[in-house]
Design an enzyme around this catalytic site. Structure first.
Site, PDB file in Angstrom:
ATOM      1  N   ARG B 230     -65.210  26.238  33.288  1.00 41.90           N
ATOM      2  CA  ARG B 230     -65.731  25.111  32.527  1.00 41.90           C
ATOM      3  C   ARG B 230     -66.367  25.644  31.245  1.00 41.90           C
ATOM      4  O   ARG B 230     -66.980  26.717  31.244  1.00 41.90           O
ATOM      5  CB  ARG B 230     -66.767  24.337  33.360  1.00 41.90           C
ATOM      6  CG  ARG B 230     -66.157  23.435  34.414  1.00 41.90           C
ATOM      7  CD  ARG B 230     -65.367  22.274  33.775  1.00 41.90           C
ATOM      8  NE  ARG B 230     -64.750  21.391  34.760  1.00 41.90           N
ATOM      9  CZ  ARG B 230     -63.456  21.404  35.079  1.00 41.90           C
ATOM     10  NH1 ARG B 230     -62.638  22.277  34.531  1.00 41.90           N
ATOM     11  NH2 ARG B 230     -62.984  20.535  35.951  1.00 41.90           N
ATOM     12  N   HIS B 278     -56.875  23.297  27.422  1.00 40.26           N
ATOM     13  CA  HIS B 278     -57.091  22.976  28.842  1.00 40.26           C
ATOM     14  C   HIS B 278     -55.763  22.843  29.578  1.00 40.26           C
ATOM     15  O   HIS B 278     -55.446  21.770  30.138  1.00 40.26           O
ATOM     16  CB  HIS B 278     -57.924  21.693  28.975  1.00 40.26           C
ATOM     17  CG  HIS B 278     -58.653  21.609  30.297  1.00 40.26           C
ATOM     18  ND1 HIS B 278     -59.911  21.091  30.448  1.00 40.26           N
ATOM     19  CD2 HIS B 278     -58.289  22.029  31.532  1.00 40.26           C
ATOM     20  CE1 HIS B 278     -60.294  21.165  31.715  1.00 40.26           C
ATOM     21  NE2 HIS B 278     -59.311  21.740  32.405  1.00 40.26           N
TER      22      HIS B 278
END
Lengths: 315, 315
Positions: B230, B278
């Site tokens: 993250r 991502h």
């Protein structure tokens, strides 16, 4: 009479230094002397030359030479320069080379499968965009040249979940890692299904210019090409045209007809070409020296040569 | 009384369409209705919501909700937005996700080991230069966050010949693929030996800002960082400073505190940073839908929920 020294012949002075250190350590009972340091009497006595990209004139200056151990896996230039009348040539067959090459094939297959060149291009324009992920199970990798290197690469690709097919000029024994093809029809069948074609071919009369416009037209639309074999297998103009036309997505080129690649080459600046400076499978001086030492010890013990290069086939 | 429908809640309209198709195919006995299409009576009856980045107000508009199945593996935003009083949350645990993530870890480890960013930079200046090859046997990869994803990644790296160490906040059972560390001392020991650090950590109170200047100073000089966990685990200014100082060689960043990454971020243009949108381990709608269907069938059959998220730990 003491045993004649072994001549070490390489064009690159750093290579001479490195090899002399590593080979001498691997063969403490042999005397290894760089060509430039040989006396006339030693030149007359030398039976074995260990060579890495040698000056042919230096090889020719050893009248009693019996055989040549190349430190390179690719010997087509050596064969061409020494001519068909050359002494027997033993080429380096190092399992570490096959491991390193198989790793390179997997690493640059991931480079293409994971769209690394496209994401790199997006980064230069600050573009945040997810491309469609292609699982290995949906992709076929075709390997051109299915010898020791090709089968090891197929094994790694197969373990990573890719479907693999392999092609060689003449038929090879079946293999658990790849569907095998041979001959002209086999090449067409293999190209028609491969999302990435990996060239591991040596340079021979038959492979020179094999990757021409006909070959490229038989590849899947949008497929990519990796060349870790020899540069002159590709016709550069045909590859550029296929990339320009969008028929091919990308080419990863590690080998070129002239190295270093000339600055005028359009490959350097083409957005769909990744240029690498011949680094896919660098020689490991340590493991290679041990293998050469083993071959020379076997010759000293039995007088028999390891398998030598077929100068007609070129490998 | 017919069984209440299952609510499907996602902010992205394309995600709603895709998930509705795949989930309905995987659960032909269930009625899956997008939140926007639910009648008031259906909203009152819904017991189960399947969510992918949902609007919290839509979740709150289901008075009879019993539990929530997230379609994402990471649920920290969901937990934060729904609050501690939220209904039980089941997160997606898909073996295909672990496979894809392990593949991404290996692919971008090769990217760094094989010096792909450096060769790309050389190509832009027409520089032909061979860098020193680092065999996997000479490199240690440290994995931060050693759960289902981390151990699978360690297995792939280990099979590829890398030495692997893993770190987690609390000790984990020993593992054949990695030397395991835990706690603060363990982190220091792991960072001191890792040539590449791969972050797979979830975002929690404890991991937010973990990769700060102290952390980066404990890494090996010249090491590289991959973040597939993250974004907010990294302190951006500290990372930029470590790259500028040459303490770190390169960072591959796939996740960011704000996504899409804001155009003002220095990461976009830094020569030692690879920005990815991502994409390390995209959800596979097919395999995920089958897993969600299995969890819902088990609940219908037995009334028992699969393992739910600990809203205090955040995973």
């Amino acid at each position: 009479m003491p045993q004649a020294p072994i001549a070490l012949i390489a064009r690159n002075p750093n290579a001479v230094l490195n090899w002399q250190t590593k080979l001498s350590a691997a063969m403490p009972n042999e005397t290894i002397i760089a060509f430039a340091a040989l006396s006339q009497a030693q030149k007359a006595a030398v039976e074995i030359a260990i060579v890495a990209d040698p000056d042919p004139a230096e090889v020719a200056a050893l009248p009693n030479l019996q055989w040549i151990h190349s430190l390179w896996a690719g010997v087509e230039r050596l064969v061409a320069e020494l001519g068909a009348a050359a002494k027997p040539i033993v080429r380096l067959v190092d399992p570490e080379l096959a491991r390193t090459m198989a790793e390179a094939v997997l690493a640059w297959t991931y480079y293409l499968q994971r769209d690394m060149p496209a994401y790199r291009a997006q980064q230069t324009t600050l573009e945040w965009r997810q491309r469609t992920y292609r699982p290995p199970s949906t992709m076929t990798i075709g390997i051109l040249g299915y010898g020791a290197l090709g089968s090891r690469a197929a094994e790694r690709l197969n373990q990573a979940g890719f479907t693999v097919c392999g092609w060689s000029r003449s038929p090879k024994a079946a293999d658990a890692h790849a569907q095998l093809y041979s001959g002209d029809d086999g090449l067409t069948a293999m190209l028609a299904q491969s999302d990435i074609v990996v060239c591991l071919l040596p340079l021979t009369v038959e492979t020179r210019g094999l990757i021409n416009s006909t070959f490229l037209a038989e590849m899947k639309r949008g497929a990519s090409l990796i060349n870790f074999g020899r540069g002159a297998v590709i016709v550069p103009e045909a590859l550029i045209a296929a990339l320009e036309a969008g028929r091919l997505s990308h080419a990863v080129l590690d080998v070129f007809a002239t190295e270093p690649l000339e600055t005028a080459s359009p490959f350097w600046t083409h957005p769909s070409v990744t240029v690498l400076p011949h680094i896919s499978a660098p020689t490991n001086f340590d493991t290679a020296s041990v293998i050469v030492a083993g071959n020379i010890k076997a010759y000293r013990d039995t007088g028999a040569l390891p398998k030598t290069v077929d100068v007609v086939k070129g490998y």
